[in-house]
Structures are given as C-alpha cells and as structure tokens.
Write an enzyme that holds these catalytic residues in place. Structure first.
Site, PDB file in Angstrom:
ATOM      1  N   ASN A 180       0.805  -1.221   0.000  1.00 33.85           N
ATOM      2  CA  ASN A 180       0.000   0.000   0.000  1.00 33.85           C
ATOM      3  C   ASN A 180       0.840   1.274   0.000  1.00 33.85           C
ATOM      4  O   ASN A 180       0.290   2.375   0.087  1.00 33.85           O
ATOM      5  CB  ASN A 180      -0.971   0.016   1.183  1.00 33.85           C
ATOM      6  CG  ASN A 180      -0.283  -0.092   2.525  1.00 33.85           C
ATOM      7  OD1 ASN A 180       0.945  -0.002   2.620  1.00 33.85           O
ATOM      8  ND2 ASN A 180      -1.064  -0.297   3.585  1.00 33.85           N
ATOM      9  N   LYS A 181       2.152   1.145  -0.107  1.00 37.30           N
ATOM     10  CA  LYS A 181       3.023   2.319  -0.110  1.00 37.30           C
ATOM     11  C   LYS A 181       3.173   2.875  -1.529  1.00 37.30           C
ATOM     12  O   LYS A 181       2.899   2.200  -2.515  1.00 37.30           O
ATOM     13  CB  LYS A 181       4.394   1.964   0.462  1.00 37.30           C
ATOM     14  CG  LYS A 181       4.350   1.415   1.881  1.00 37.30           C
ATOM     15  CD  LYS A 181       3.688   2.386   2.848  1.00 37.30           C
ATOM     16  CE  LYS A 181       3.909   2.017   4.315  1.00 37.30           C
ATOM     17  NZ  LYS A 181       3.242   0.754   4.700  1.00 37.30           N
ATOM     18  N   HIS A 182       3.623   4.125  -1.633  1.00 38.95           N
ATOM     19  CA  HIS A 182       3.807   4.765  -2.937  1.00 38.95           C
ATOM     20  C   HIS A 182       4.902   4.099  -3.755  1.00 38.95           C
ATOM     21  O   HIS A 182       4.940   4.225  -4.979  1.00 38.95           O
ATOM     22  CB  HIS A 182       4.139   6.249  -2.758  1.00 38.95           C
ATOM     23  CG  HIS A 182       3.032   7.027  -2.136  1.00 38.95           C
ATOM     24  ND1 HIS A 182       3.115   8.379  -1.900  1.00 38.95           N
ATOM     25  CD2 HIS A 182       1.811   6.666  -1.693  1.00 38.95           C
ATOM     26  CE1 HIS A 182       1.993   8.801  -1.345  1.00 38.95           C
ATOM     27  NE2 HIS A 182       1.201   7.778  -1.211  1.00 38.95           N
TER      28      HIS A 182
END
Length: 371
Positions: A180-182
């Site tokens: 879910n991180k960039h």
C-alpha cells in the site's frame, strides 16, 4: 469489490523481474539491490541506503544501530502502528508516549519536552497517513538536549517538509515498501542515513553480523533482514514512477475532499499545513463523537456494499501486549483514543479509478444521511 488498496504495477517491474530470472540473480547478492539502495538514498537526499526485508526490520536495525538498550527511554507517539514501539521494547528500551495533534493526527510536538528525563536517549518520529510531523520544533528540542532523532517515514515516499524530503531528518530514518506504499516491493524496507560508520553498522545488523575476514564467526547478534534482488527490481521500477504516484495520490485525495466536504458527521484529513501539502497515503476519516454515526456502523455498511475499509491504528497505551508487560499503566491520551476508536480509511490505493472514488463517496454519503 473495491479493495482498500490496489497497487499500480505499470512500469518496468515485469522487465526487471525477467532480468532477475534470466540471469539467475534472485538472492540478496543481485545487482538490483545496490541500484535500488543508491537511487532511493539519492531520492531522499541521504548518502546511504540499506535495503532490508520489511519496514519493521528496518526499525529494528535503526534502533539497534543508534545504541538503544536497557534503561533507555525513547519518546514517540502513542498513535502509530505497533512496529516502532516493538523495536524499542525488544531492544530493552522504554517507549515514552505523547498524544496526537487533533487536526494533523501526528504526534503533538508541544508535549515532547515535558517528557524528557535523564534516561531519555531518542525521539522516534512517526509521520502519519499523509502529513509529516512538524520537524523544526523536534530538531530544536533534540539539539538542545543531545537526543538522537529516529525518523519513521514508512508512509512518506515522495513527501517533503518545508521542501526537504521526509526521511532526511533523522540521524537514521526508515521506509517501508509494503503493497500500500507509494513505492512497493511487495514486502521490503530501507534504512537511510548520512554517517558512513552508522551505515556500515546497519549493513552488519541486516546480515547476521557476519565479519569480513571471518564470515561464520560472530561477535554479536544481528538479523537476516536481507532484501532479495527480485524485491529490489520491483522497488526500482516503482521508484522510477514515484513522481507520477505522488501526483495520482494527491488527485485521489482532492477528489475525495471535493465529494465529501459537506459531511458534518466526520472529520476529513487536513489538506495542507504551512509546511506540507497532504500526500494522502490513505484517505482517513474520523467519526465525530457527538454525531449519531460511529465507525463500526459506517464500515459495516460499506462492507455490505463490497467497499473495503481499515480501522485507524490502535494506540500503544491500549495495546494488551504492552499492558501485560506493565507498561503505560494509568496513562490516557484522549486524542489518540478518539482516533483509534472512531477513525478509518477508505479505498486509497494507486490503482483506484475515478469511478471507484465516486462509488465510495456516494455510498458513504448515503450511509451517513440515513442516520
């Protein structure tokens, strides 16, 4: 189903993974690891990057590398994921908690100095959900009291504070590359710093503390927290698209803000402060305590419509595992408690479509209007 997170893998991920497979470099010895470390460190304006298996492992390494040990106190927010507190406790230290700012949801920096004792060794900063912590007052306090700053920038890829990248403020700083991180590797983490000796210490702790001359003779214990070449290949491809990912995240945040601005029963995330524009790692909402609606009702109803949600972090002083250790007895942090009980976030992943945002917003408005 609109999941709470959908990653975006539309760059060179497949190309680089095929290269790993065709060359046989699939372990932590592969060339993508060094390339990813160097380019990520450059992105956040640090001299060194040490890639590792996950963000929690990066915290273990960072806490150990700066010498946190038995009897040391580390000031940190109560409102965070458990990983920072767990790393401090496992090292033998004691987390000393502060409450959250009710508007930014980050740690209330005004509470830090009052928590300092002769045992205080560090301040562990955790940037939360999309806005960075106000760093200038923390750096001032740390300098005046001779404290180490450890920076958890796990959620802050591409974010900056007063024009300077998050992850560039701590004596040592960490990132996570969860899906879910960039920037994601599936799983992964990174320790970044500027000091040569500290970086070498982190590399040793990541790799079981092998010695250069006597590989299988160990004078201290480390971890096997190595990142594989395949993880690094995906991470490098993701890093190449970080500016695009940041732009899309802010577009998602703006669309939600525009469509939900008239809801009076929930608190929306702050869009900006005088030191940063929200990067909307997730789009969070907090149900007002005096309203007829609560988080459980909203998230259950959204679930019935096949819309994924996640609750906010549960505060550290309310965690059963720490209470059973005798930590934080009698402590209360009202803002963090409100966030933990009434906060949640809606689908926010990079793969979210504009149509999905409209669907989520419409259902959310209908649910709250029903009350």
């Amino acid at each position: 189903m609109i999941p709470v997170n959908t990653p975006l893998l539309d760059g060179n991920e497949k190309k680089y993974l095929i290269e790993c497979i065709e060359t046989g470099w699939i372990s932590s010895e592969g060339p993508f690891v060094k390339r990813f470390e160097e380019q990520f460190a450059q992105t956040v304006q640090r001299r060194h990057g040490v890639a590792c298996a996950n963000g929690s492992g990066a915290l273990d390494i960072a806490v150990a590398a700066v010498g946190i040990g038995a009897g040391d106190e580390v000031i940190m927010p109560t409102f965070t994921i458990i990983s920072p507190a767990a790393s401090v406790v496992r090292a033998g230290g004691t987390p000393v908690l502060v409450d959250s700012d009710p508007v930014t949801w980050n740690m209330d920096v005004a509470q830090i100095e009052a928590k300092i004792t002769p045992k205080t060794k560090a301040i562990l900063v955790v940037h939360i959900y999309g806005l960075p912590v106000d760093m200038d007052p923390i750096l001032d306090v740390a300098n005046r009291h001779g404290l180490t700053v450890i920076e958890d920038a796990a959620e802050m890829h591409g974010q900056s504070y007063r024009g300077r990248p998050c992850g560039s403020f701590g004596v040592v700083s960490i990132f996570s590359f969860y899906p879910n991180k960039h920037v994601t590797c599936g799983e992964g983490g990174m320790v970044v710093c500027d000091d040569d000796q500290l970086a070498e210490r982190c590399r040793g702790l990541r790799n079981l503390c092998f010695q250069r001359e006597r590989r299988f003779v160990h004078e201290e214990l480390g971890w096997n927290y190595r990142m594989t070449n395949m993880q690094a290949a995906v991470g490098l491809a993701q890093l190449e698209n970080l500016p695009k990912h940041v732009l899309r995240k802010r577009e998602i945040g703006k669309r939600y803000q525009d469509q939900l601005r008239d809801l009076s029963s929930v608190q929306l995330p702050l869009s900006q402060t005088d030191y940063a524009e929200n990067i909307y790692w997730v789009f969070g909402l907090v149900c007002n305590e005096d309203s007829a609606i609560d988080r459980s009702t909203v998230t259950s109803r959204l679930g019935e419509k096949k819309i994924g949600t996640r609750p906010f972090f549960w505060p550290m002083h309310l965690q059963p595992v720490f209470q059973n250790m005798g930590l934080f007895e009698g402590e209360s942090y009202p803002v963090a408690e409100r966030l933990g009980k009434q906060g949640f976030y809606v689908p926010s992943g990079l793969g979210l479509s504009d149509h999905d945002i409209r669907c989520v917003s419409t259902e959310l408005k209908n649910i709250i209007a029903d009350r």
